[in-house]
Scaffold this active site. Structure first.
Site, PDB file in Angstrom:
ATOM      1  N   SER A 163      21.798 -22.259   1.902  1.00 51.36           N
ATOM      2  CA  SER A 163      23.105 -21.578   1.864  1.00 51.36           C
ATOM      3  C   SER A 163      24.192 -22.458   2.469  1.00 51.36           C
ATOM      4  O   SER A 163      25.319 -22.494   1.969  1.00 51.36           O
ATOM      5  CB  SER A 163      23.065 -20.262   2.652  1.00 51.36           C
ATOM      6  OG  SER A 163      22.166 -19.367   2.070  1.00 51.36           O
TER       7      SER A 163
ATOM      8  N   GLY B  72      32.747  -5.792  -2.669  1.00 50.91           N
ATOM      9  CA  GLY B  72      31.768  -6.870  -2.777  1.00 50.91           C
ATOM     10  C   GLY B  72      31.548  -7.221  -4.237  1.00 50.91           C
ATOM     11  O   GLY B  72      32.044  -8.237  -4.726  1.00 50.91           O
TER      12      GLY B  72
ATOM     13  N   ARG C 270      25.678 -19.957  -7.926  1.00 44.96           N
ATOM     14  CA  ARG C 270      24.545 -19.245  -8.536  1.00 44.96           C
ATOM     15  C   ARG C 270      23.561 -20.231  -9.138  1.00 44.96           C
ATOM     16  O   ARG C 270      22.348 -20.031  -9.093  1.00 44.96           O
ATOM     17  CB  ARG C 270      25.060 -18.306  -9.634  1.00 44.96           C
ATOM     18  CG  ARG C 270      25.801 -17.135  -9.085  1.00 44.96           C
ATOM     19  CD  ARG C 270      26.580 -16.390 -10.139  1.00 44.96           C
ATOM     20  NE  ARG C 270      27.265 -15.274  -9.511  1.00 44.96           N
ATOM     21  CZ  ARG C 270      28.176 -14.510 -10.110  1.00 44.96           C
ATOM     22  NH1 ARG C 270      28.514 -14.749 -11.362  1.00 44.96           N
ATOM     23  NH2 ARG C 270      28.736 -13.519  -9.467  1.00 44.96           N
TER      24      ARG C 270
ATOM     25  N   GLU D  36      26.178 -13.728  -4.270  1.00 47.34           N
ATOM     26  CA  GLU D  36      26.462 -14.440  -5.542  1.00 47.34           C
ATOM     27  C   GLU D  36      26.163 -13.544  -6.746  1.00 47.34           C
ATOM     28  O   GLU D  36      25.620 -13.985  -7.746  1.00 47.34           O
ATOM     29  CB  GLU D  36      25.636 -15.729  -5.654  1.00 47.34           C
ATOM     30  CG  GLU D  36      25.699 -16.654  -4.471  1.00 47.34           C
ATOM     31  CD  GLU D  36      27.085 -17.183  -4.204  1.00 47.34           C
ATOM     32  OE1 GLU D  36      27.963 -17.006  -5.071  1.00 47.34           O
ATOM     33  OE2 GLU D  36      27.298 -17.732  -3.117  1.00 47.34           O
TER      34      GLU D  36
HETATM   35  P1  FAD Z   1      28.187  -3.393  -3.279  1.00 41.93           P
HETATM   36  O1  FAD Z   1      29.132  -4.071  -4.207  1.00 41.93           O
HETATM   37  O2  FAD Z   1      28.672  -2.232  -2.512  1.00 41.93           O
HETATM   38  O3  FAD Z   1      26.884  -2.968  -4.104  1.00 41.93           O
HETATM   39  C1  FAD Z   1      25.974  -1.950  -3.658  1.00 41.93           C
HETATM   40  C2  FAD Z   1      25.019  -1.641  -4.791  1.00 41.93           C
HETATM   41  O4  FAD Z   1      25.767  -1.164  -5.907  1.00 41.93           O
HETATM   42  C3  FAD Z   1      24.259  -2.884  -5.300  1.00 41.93           C
HETATM   43  O5  FAD Z   1      22.956  -2.542  -5.649  1.00 41.93           O
HETATM   44  C4  FAD Z   1      25.038  -3.268  -6.526  1.00 41.93           C
HETATM   45  O6  FAD Z   1      24.279  -3.990  -7.476  1.00 41.93           O
HETATM   46  C5  FAD Z   1      25.418  -1.899  -7.074  1.00 41.93           C
HETATM   47  N1  FAD Z   1      26.545  -1.966  -7.980  1.00 41.93           N
HETATM   48  C6  FAD Z   1      27.764  -2.521  -7.758  1.00 41.93           C
HETATM   49  N2  FAD Z   1      28.536  -2.401  -8.857  1.00 41.93           N
HETATM   50  C7  FAD Z   1      27.785  -1.754  -9.777  1.00 41.93           C
HETATM   51  C8  FAD Z   1      28.037  -1.312 -11.124  1.00 41.93           C
HETATM   52  N3  FAD Z   1      29.196  -1.576 -11.728  1.00 41.93           N
HETATM   53  N4  FAD Z   1      27.052  -0.664 -11.757  1.00 41.93           N
HETATM   54  C9  FAD Z   1      25.853  -0.421 -11.164  1.00 41.93           C
HETATM   55  N5  FAD Z   1      25.566  -0.807  -9.901  1.00 41.93           N
HETATM   56  C10 FAD Z   1      26.528  -1.467  -9.228  1.00 41.93           C
HETATM   57  N6  FAD Z   1      30.586 -13.203   0.320  1.00 41.93           N
HETATM   58  C11 FAD Z   1      31.556 -14.174   0.340  1.00 41.93           C
HETATM   59  O7  FAD Z   1      32.656 -13.987  -0.170  1.00 41.93           O
HETATM   60  N7  FAD Z   1      31.314 -15.383   0.952  1.00 41.93           N
HETATM   61  C12 FAD Z   1      30.133 -15.662   1.566  1.00 41.93           C
HETATM   62  O8  FAD Z   1      29.965 -16.766   2.110  1.00 41.93           O
HETATM   63  C13 FAD Z   1      29.115 -14.658   1.569  1.00 41.93           C
HETATM   64  N8  FAD Z   1      27.936 -14.870   2.235  1.00 41.93           N
HETATM   65  C14 FAD Z   1      27.024 -13.830   2.344  1.00 41.93           C
HETATM   66  C15 FAD Z   1      25.898 -13.990   3.170  1.00 41.93           C
HETATM   67  C16 FAD Z   1      24.999 -12.948   3.312  1.00 41.93           C
HETATM   68  C17 FAD Z   1      23.833 -13.092   4.249  1.00 41.93           C
HETATM   69  C18 FAD Z   1      25.176 -11.742   2.584  1.00 41.93           C
HETATM   70  C19 FAD Z   1      24.189 -10.629   2.708  1.00 41.93           C
HETATM   71  C20 FAD Z   1      26.288 -11.583   1.795  1.00 41.93           C
HETATM   72  C21 FAD Z   1      27.231 -12.608   1.663  1.00 41.93           C
HETATM   73  N9  FAD Z   1      28.398 -12.440   0.906  1.00 41.93           N
HETATM   74  C22 FAD Z   1      29.382 -13.418   0.910  1.00 41.93           C
HETATM   75  C23 FAD Z   1      28.708 -11.140   0.326  1.00 41.93           C
HETATM   76  C24 FAD Z   1      27.993 -10.869  -0.988  1.00 41.93           C
HETATM   77  O9  FAD Z   1      28.517 -11.673  -2.000  1.00 41.93           O
HETATM   78  C25 FAD Z   1      28.148  -9.361  -1.266  1.00 41.93           C
HETATM   79  O10 FAD Z   1      27.336  -8.683  -0.343  1.00 41.93           O
HETATM   80  C26 FAD Z   1      27.741  -8.997  -2.692  1.00 41.93           C
HETATM   81  O11 FAD Z   1      28.730  -9.416  -3.599  1.00 41.93           O
HETATM   82  C27 FAD Z   1      27.513  -7.480  -2.880  1.00 41.93           C
HETATM   83  O12 FAD Z   1      28.593  -6.764  -2.378  1.00 41.93           O
HETATM   84  P2  FAD Z   1      28.339  -5.517  -1.411  1.00 41.93           P
HETATM   85  O13 FAD Z   1      27.423  -5.952  -0.323  1.00 41.93           O
HETATM   86  O14 FAD Z   1      29.669  -4.988  -1.044  1.00 41.93           O
HETATM   87  O15 FAD Z   1      27.546  -4.467  -2.287  1.00 41.93           O
END
Ligand code: FAD
Length: 388
Positions: free
Chosen positions: A95, A141, A247, A367
């Site tokens: 990462s 996210g 990715r 990602e």
């Molecule tokens: P959510 O978007 O809230 O999703 C929750 C659930 O809903 C998931 O199962 C998802 O698949 C589902 N879902 C969402 N939309 C839909 C849909 N339209 N239809 C059906 N299901 C759906 N981000 C950065 O910008 N920079 C970084 O450097 C970075 N590093 C990270 C490091 C770690 C350790 C982690 C855990 C995350 C990091 N992220 C970073 C953030 C990561 O990209 C987000 O966590 C990810 O995009 C998912 O967003 P969320 O956690 O808000 O989940």
């Protein structure tokens, strides 16, 4: 020992001699410099990011697939193989390299001005300047288009306000690539992290990617000169182009984590005796091993295929989604299955399998979650967007 899983389909024959040599070098570096410490870094949640960045820089791994500006100009496949060897040690270490090279450096390389490239890319390639990539917000996210961080003009300056969450290397970074909503859509900025109003705080209590720094960023009236804006980034395609790069690295990297689990397990079942003979001699064990090796080989073939497509400039985002979805999902399954074969030992840090499995939970989510990639593939095949 380490080539056994690769040997099943003689996949090394698909690599160039240069790729084989690079892979060997990075694998050796991983075994000697990283693996002896990784369990401690993971357990303590403390990783020497700056030292490692310098080491990775010396090896030429940061932004290695970019051309010029002190970067290596390697093939995409070579970059993927490096990700694989790093993630064979730990997803958190891969990462670090992904965020630096594919997100922060790539954003400047693709969307930046010539001055921005010349100023930032050489020290970033050397690991002297660390970058992070701030896209995700507490409430946005999977749907970054909804972001609330704003960029407003004040004369020729920009003023940024908002917060970002889950940002890898946020608190150790010298610069943050920050995505914010301007009047005409999403814009990107290079924000030196010592700019007044910028703060970063580490997120704690993670059960995954513990050998990686994850932070919240806060931007409170952060004033930036006009030349901090990435001029070629307009709209969501700006950050999405960077995500596609990162990715791609995961497509390869996740195979490394799975390979490490399977190799560890092969060693273990060869010596662990249950009911008076080695675990390796039972049919249930061999069924598990065979199924995992088949999935791992398929994942590796997929990664190499996507590498060739990317090297020919012929890769489409949904193809990267196929690789990310399949390879992370299968790697996680392999890590969990290996854990069963190690019994109670599998839940300790003496063996890497549960550490890999826990890490892969984050890799499955960042990602683009698996579900997001299913929607990307679904849209490409049906012509219908099902995101809303
Ligand atoms: P959510 O978007 O809230 O999703 C929750 C659930 O809903 C998931 O199962 C998802 O698949 C589902 N879902 C969402 N939309 C839909 C849909 N339209 N239809 C059906 N299901 C759906 N981000 C950065 O910008 N920079 C970084 O450097 C970075 N590093 C990270 C490091 C770690 C350790 C982690 C855990 C995350 C990091 N992220 C970073 C953030 C990561 O990209 C987000 O966590 C990810 O995009 C998912 O967003 P969320 O956690 O808000 O989940």
């Amino acid at each position: 020992m380490s080539a056994r899983v690769d040997d099943l389909l003689d996949l090394e024959s698909l690599l160039t001699p240069e790729d084989v040599e690079l892979r060997r070098t990075v694998r050796r570096f991983g075994e000697q410099r990283l693996r002896p410490h990784i369990a401690d870094w993971f357990e303590s949640g403390q990783v020497p990011v700056r030292e490692l960045a310098t080491d990775f820089g010396k090896l030429g791994l940061l932004g290695m697939h970019l051309q010029g500006y002190g970067c290596g100009g390697s093939t995409a496949t070579a970059y993927g193989l490096v990700c694989q060897e790093l993630e064979a040690v730990d997803s958190g270490l891969r990462s670090l390299v992904s965020v630096q090279g594919s997100l922060a450096m790539f954003a400047i390389y693709r969307h930046g001005s010539e001055e921005q490239r010349q100023r930032w890319l050489p020290p970033m390639a050397a690991g002297e300047v660390i970058g992070c990539f701030g896209l995700t917000e507490p409430d946005f996210g999977s749907n970054p288009a909804g972001m609330r961080t704003t960029a407003r003009r004040d004369g020729t300056d920009w003023i940024l306000n908002g917060s970002k969450m889950w940002i890898t290397n946020g608190s150790v970074a010298d610069i943050a690539i920050v995505w914010a909503r301007g009047e005409d859509g999403i814009l990107g900025f290079v924000v030196p992290t010592d700019t007044p109003g910028f703060t970063a705080r580490d997120m704690t209590q993670k059960l995954s990617l513990r050998a990686s720094v994850t932070s919240e960023l806060h931007l409170d009236e952060v004033r930036l000169p006009a030349d901090a804006q990435l001029p070629a980034a307009r709209g969501l395609s700006g950050p999405l182009a960077c995500l596609s790069e990162a990715r791609f690295g995961i497509v390869f990297g996740s195979v490394g984590a799975a390979r490490d689990c399977l190799e560890t397990t092969l060693d273990y079942v060869g010596t662990r005796e249950v009911f008076d003979k080695p675990l390796a001699g039972y049919q249930i064990t061999q069924t598990k091993i065979a199924d995992m090796a088949v999935e791992l080989s398929k994942a590796q073939l997929l990664a190499l295929h996507l590498g060739r497509l990317k090297d020919n400039d012929a890769i489409r985002p949904e193809q990267v989604s196929v690789g990310k979805l399949n390879n992370v999902r299968e790697a996680l399954r392999i890590a969990r299955e290996c854990r069963t074969l190690l019994g109670a030992n599998g839940v300790t840090l003496e063996y890497p399998v549960l550490r890999h499995a826990n890490n892969l939970e984050s890799v499955l989510t960042y990602e683009g979650t698996s579900e997001v990639h299913q929607l990307v593939i679904g849209q490409a095949l049906t012509g219908q967007s099902a995101f809303r």
